[in-house]
Design a protein around this motif. Structure first.
Motif, PDB file in Angstrom:
ATOM      1  N   LEU A   1      30.742  23.388  45.479  1.00  8.15           N
ATOM      2  CA  LEU A   1      31.354  23.917  44.264  1.00  8.15           C
ATOM      3  C   LEU A   1      32.854  23.692  44.328  1.00  8.15           C
ATOM      4  O   LEU A   1      33.504  24.073  45.306  1.00  8.15           O
ATOM      5  CB  LEU A   1      31.076  25.421  44.129  1.00  8.15           C
ATOM      6  N   LEU A   2      33.402  23.058  43.304  1.00  2.00           N
ATOM      7  CA  LEU A   2      34.840  22.817  43.223  1.00  2.00           C
ATOM      8  C   LEU A   2      35.431  23.698  42.131  1.00  2.00           C
ATOM      9  O   LEU A   2      34.966  23.685  40.993  1.00  2.00           O
ATOM     10  CB  LEU A   2      35.125  21.351  42.903  1.00  2.00           C
ATOM     11  N   GLY A   3      36.477  24.436  42.487  1.00  2.00           N
ATOM     12  CA  GLY A   3      37.173  25.228  41.478  1.00  2.00           C
ATOM     13  C   GLY A   3      36.632  26.638  41.374  1.00  2.00           C
ATOM     14  O   GLY A   3      35.714  27.049  42.086  1.00  2.00           O
ATOM     15  N   GLY A   4      37.245  27.376  40.442  1.00  2.00           N
ATOM     16  CA  GLY A   4      37.013  28.801  40.363  1.00  2.00           C
ATOM     17  C   GLY A   4      36.053  29.245  39.285  1.00  2.00           C
ATOM     18  O   GLY A   4      35.286  28.463  38.726  1.00  2.00           O
ATOM     19  N   ILE A   5      36.150  30.533  38.974  1.00  2.00           N
ATOM     20  CA  ILE A   5      35.179  31.184  38.113  1.00  2.00           C
ATOM     21  C   ILE A   5      35.520  31.093  36.633  1.00  2.00           C
ATOM     22  O   ILE A   5      34.673  31.374  35.788  1.00  2.00           O
ATOM     23  CB  ILE A   5      35.028  32.668  38.494  1.00  2.00           C
ATOM     24  N   ALA A   6      36.746  30.709  36.311  1.00  2.00           N
ATOM     25  CA  ALA A   6      37.196  30.811  34.926  1.00  2.00           C
ATOM     26  C   ALA A   6      36.344  29.981  33.972  1.00  2.00           C
ATOM     27  O   ALA A   6      35.970  30.420  32.896  1.00  2.00           O
ATOM     28  CB  ALA A   6      38.668  30.395  34.820  1.00  2.00           C
ATOM     29  N   TRP A   7      36.025  28.740  34.368  1.00  2.00           N
ATOM     30  CA  TRP A   7      35.282  27.842  33.490  1.00  2.00           C
ATOM     31  C   TRP A   7      33.941  27.437  34.092  1.00  2.00           C
ATOM     32  O   TRP A   7      33.324  26.486  33.624  1.00  2.00           O
ATOM     33  CB  TRP A   7      36.111  26.579  33.209  1.00  2.00           C
ATOM     34  N   ASN A   8      33.503  28.124  35.138  1.00  2.11           N
ATOM     35  CA  ASN A   8      32.317  27.667  35.855  1.00  2.11           C
ATOM     36  C   ASN A   8      31.423  28.852  36.195  1.00  2.11           C
ATOM     37  O   ASN A   8      31.618  29.532  37.196  1.00  2.11           O
ATOM     38  CB  ASN A   8      32.734  26.919  37.129  1.00  2.11           C
TER      39      ASN A   8
ATOM     40  N   LYS B   1      36.510  37.799  46.905  1.00  2.00           N
ATOM     41  CA  LYS B   1      36.143  37.560  45.513  1.00  2.00           C
ATOM     42  C   LYS B   1      37.351  37.046  44.747  1.00  2.00           C
ATOM     43  O   LYS B   1      38.504  37.333  45.081  1.00  2.00           O
ATOM     44  CB  LYS B   1      35.657  38.857  44.848  1.00  2.00           C
ATOM     45  N   GLN B   2      37.076  36.289  43.699  1.00  2.00           N
ATOM     46  CA  GLN B   2      38.122  35.875  42.778  1.00  2.00           C
ATOM     47  C   GLN B   2      38.072  36.825  41.593  1.00  2.00           C
ATOM     48  O   GLN B   2      37.006  37.073  41.026  1.00  2.00           O
ATOM     49  CB  GLN B   2      37.914  34.435  42.334  1.00  2.00           C
ATOM     50  N   VAL B   3      39.223  37.373  41.246  1.00  2.00           N
ATOM     51  CA  VAL B   3      39.271  38.412  40.219  1.00  2.00           C
ATOM     52  C   VAL B   3      40.267  38.036  39.122  1.00  2.00           C
ATOM     53  O   VAL B   3      41.218  37.286  39.359  1.00  2.00           O
ATOM     54  CB  VAL B   3      39.664  39.777  40.826  1.00  2.00           C
ATOM     55  N   ARG B   4      40.043  38.552  37.949  1.00  2.00           N
ATOM     56  CA  ARG B   4      40.987  38.353  36.857  1.00  2.00           C
ATOM     57  C   ARG B   4      42.172  39.306  37.023  1.00  2.00           C
ATOM     58  O   ARG B   4      42.001  40.472  37.373  1.00  2.00           O
ATOM     59  CB  ARG B   4      40.301  38.593  35.509  1.00  2.00           C
ATOM     60  N   ASP B   5      43.373  38.804  36.766  1.00  2.00           N
ATOM     61  CA  ASP B   5      44.586  39.609  36.859  1.00  2.00           C
ATOM     62  C   ASP B   5      45.376  39.399  35.578  1.00  2.00           C
ATOM     63  O   ASP B   5      45.868  38.290  35.325  1.00  2.00           O
ATOM     64  CB  ASP B   5      45.412  39.191  38.073  1.00  2.00           C
ATOM     65  N   PRO B   6      45.501  40.442  34.737  1.00  2.00           N
ATOM     66  CA  PRO B   6      46.182  40.277  33.452  1.00  2.00           C
ATOM     67  C   PRO B   6      47.643  39.881  33.581  1.00  2.00           C
ATOM     68  O   PRO B   6      48.233  39.382  32.626  1.00  2.00           O
ATOM     69  CB  PRO B   6      46.028  41.652  32.798  1.00  2.00           C
ATOM     70  N   SER B   7      48.228  40.068  34.759  1.00  2.00           N
ATOM     71  CA  SER B   7      49.637  39.707  34.935  1.00  2.00           C
ATOM     72  C   SER B   7      49.817  38.218  35.205  1.00  2.00           C
ATOM     73  O   SER B   7      50.945  37.731  35.214  1.00  2.00           O
ATOM     74  CB  SER B   7      50.238  40.507  36.096  1.00  2.00           C
ATOM     75  N   MET B   8      48.708  37.487  35.425  1.00  2.00           N
ATOM     76  CA  MET B   8      48.804  36.070  35.735  1.00  2.00           C
ATOM     77  C   MET B   8      47.769  35.316  34.908  1.00  2.00           C
ATOM     78  O   MET B   8      46.575  35.332  35.209  1.00  2.00           O
ATOM     79  CB  MET B   8      48.572  35.823  37.226  1.00  2.00           C
TER      80      MET B   8
ATOM     81  N   ILE C   1      40.790  38.489  46.365  1.00  2.00           N
ATOM     82  CA  ILE C   1      40.955  39.774  47.034  1.00  2.00           C
ATOM     83  C   ILE C   1      39.817  39.926  48.036  1.00  2.00           C
ATOM     84  O   ILE C   1      38.669  39.551  47.760  1.00  2.00           O
ATOM     85  CB  ILE C   1      40.982  40.944  46.028  1.00  2.00           C
ATOM     86  N   ALA C   2      40.153  40.436  49.231  1.00  2.00           N
ATOM     87  CA  ALA C   2      39.168  40.610  50.298  1.00  2.00           C
ATOM     88  C   ALA C   2      38.644  42.034  50.302  1.00  2.00           C
ATOM     89  O   ALA C   2      39.341  42.973  49.901  1.00  2.00           O
ATOM     90  CB  ALA C   2      39.794  40.266  51.649  1.00  2.00           C
ATOM     91  N   ASP C   3      37.416  42.200  50.749  1.00  2.00           N
ATOM     92  CA  ASP C   3      36.827  43.526  50.851  1.00  2.00           C
ATOM     93  C   ASP C   3      37.710  44.426  51.714  1.00  2.00           C
ATOM     94  O   ASP C   3      38.189  44.020  52.777  1.00  2.00           O
ATOM     95  CB  ASP C   3      35.438  43.443  51.485  1.00  2.00           C
ATOM     96  N   GLY C   4      37.932  45.631  51.225  1.00  2.00           N
ATOM     97  CA  GLY C   4      38.717  46.596  51.975  1.00  2.00           C
ATOM     98  C   GLY C   4      40.207  46.478  51.789  1.00  2.00           C
ATOM     99  O   GLY C   4      40.962  47.280  52.343  1.00  2.00           O
ATOM    100  N   GLN C   5      40.658  45.479  51.025  1.00  2.00           N
ATOM    101  CA  GLN C   5      42.087  45.327  50.772  1.00  2.00           C
ATOM    102  C   GLN C   5      42.399  45.702  49.327  1.00  2.00           C
ATOM    103  O   GLN C   5      41.632  45.392  48.416  1.00  2.00           O
ATOM    104  CB  GLN C   5      42.526  43.892  51.047  1.00  2.00           C
TER     105      GLN C   5
ATOM    106  N   ASN D   1      37.919  26.140  46.667  1.00  2.00           N
ATOM    107  CA  ASN D   1      38.422  26.857  45.500  1.00  2.00           C
ATOM    108  C   ASN D   1      39.914  27.132  45.681  1.00  2.00           C
ATOM    109  O   ASN D   1      40.482  26.925  46.750  1.00  2.00           O
ATOM    110  CB  ASN D   1      37.644  28.158  45.333  1.00  2.00           C
ATOM    111  N   GLY D   2      40.547  27.591  44.633  1.00  2.00           N
ATOM    112  CA  GLY D   2      41.955  27.949  44.687  1.00  2.00           C
ATOM    113  C   GLY D   2      42.311  28.826  43.509  1.00  2.00           C
ATOM    114  O   GLY D   2      41.556  28.913  42.532  1.00  2.00           O
ATOM    115  N   ILE D   3      43.469  29.452  43.589  1.00  2.00           N
ATOM    116  CA  ILE D   3      43.939  30.210  42.427  1.00  2.00           C
ATOM    117  C   ILE D   3      44.228  29.243  41.289  1.00  2.00           C
ATOM    118  O   ILE D   3      43.877  29.486  40.136  1.00  2.00           O
ATOM    119  CB  ILE D   3      45.187  31.034  42.779  1.00  2.00           C
ATOM    120  N   HIS D   4      44.860  28.126  41.632  1.00  2.00           N
ATOM    121  CA  HIS D   4      45.135  27.060  40.673  1.00  2.00           C
ATOM    122  C   HIS D   4      44.533  25.752  41.200  1.00  2.00           C
ATOM    123  O   HIS D   4      43.971  25.720  42.294  1.00  2.00           O
ATOM    124  CB  HIS D   4      46.645  26.881  40.466  1.00  2.00           C
ATOM    125  N   GLY D   5      44.708  24.695  40.445  1.00  2.00           N
ATOM    126  CA  GLY D   5      44.228  23.390  40.879  1.00  2.00           C
ATOM    127  C   GLY D   5      44.853  22.938  42.178  1.00  2.00           C
ATOM    128  O   GLY D   5      44.231  22.205  42.962  1.00  2.00           O
TER     129      GLY D   5
END
Length: 220
Positions: free
Chosen positions: A69-76, A91-98, A105-109, A149-153
């Protein structure tokens, strides 16, 4: 290899099938990473059939072999579903500030791993975050699921290059072998540096670049 398909408002005119000079690849997200990884896998496995598809074109049989799997959850949606099925601790999470990407984000953090910006109005990305994971394929446990995967390309390309760059891939593979031993699952979050517009290959042996690794109990 499964990539996201860009939404129509993100594609170039030549990604339109009605255009005489139509190019299907222009509708793929993370195209640099796809070309880099596809070429590497074909070179390393000349007798193996290697296919790439955009997520909307994937059929069930495509997911029962070795899958990348290449890339993140936004379009896939496939990345999201398979990542959820693996129960990875990151997990990859949505952040309204970005609005430009989705942090990890890692479990427990409490705080997510974020990119670093510079320049006027923080317009220049100088450090992204990449994720490399390999686990048994949740659809067929005798095969593997690899996630780059990455936050960005930039992060996606850096994750791929960490395994394909001939100057660093051997030492990075040795790091994986030494750190995770015989474990059939591992995950690494790394800093992906951007210098003068170029994505640099992460060095797993540089402790400043490894942000998080799992399983921790495999440390030696």
């Amino acid at each position: 290899l499964v990539c996201a398909q860009l939404p129509e408002d993100e594609t170039a005119p030549l990604a339109n099938p009605k255009t005489p000079n139509y190019s299907e690849l222009l509708s793929f997200a993370d195209l640099d990473a796809l070309v880099e990884l596809h070429g590497h896998i074909r070179a390393e496995n000349p007798e193996m059939d290697v296919f790439y598809k955009a997520a909307p074109n994937v059929v069930p049989d495509d997911l029962s072999g070795h899958v990348i799997l290449l890339g993140g959850i936004a379009w896939n949606e496939i990345t999201k579903r398979l990542s959820d099925m693996t129960r990875l601790p990151v997990k990859q999470v949505r952040d309204p500030s970005m609005m430009s990407g989705d942090p990890f984000i890692a479990d427990g953090q409490k705080e997510p791993f974020m990119p670093v910006w510079s320049g006027p109005d923080d317009a220049d990305l100088i450090e992204d975050v990449g994720l490399i994971a390999r686990v048994p394929n949740p659809v067929n446990s005798s095969r593997t699921l690899t996630i780059c995967n990455g936050i960005h390309g930039r992060g996606v390309l850096g994750a791929v290059r960490s395994l394909t760059d001939k100057r660093l891939r051997d030492s990075n593979e040795q790091y994986i072998s030494t750190t995770f031993g015989n474990s059939d699952s591992f995950l690494i979050l790394v800093t992906v540096t951007v210098i003068e517009g170029q994505t640099m290959t992460p060095d797993f042996n540089n402790p400043d670049q490894v942000l998080y690794r799992w399983p921790k109990e495999a440390d030696r």
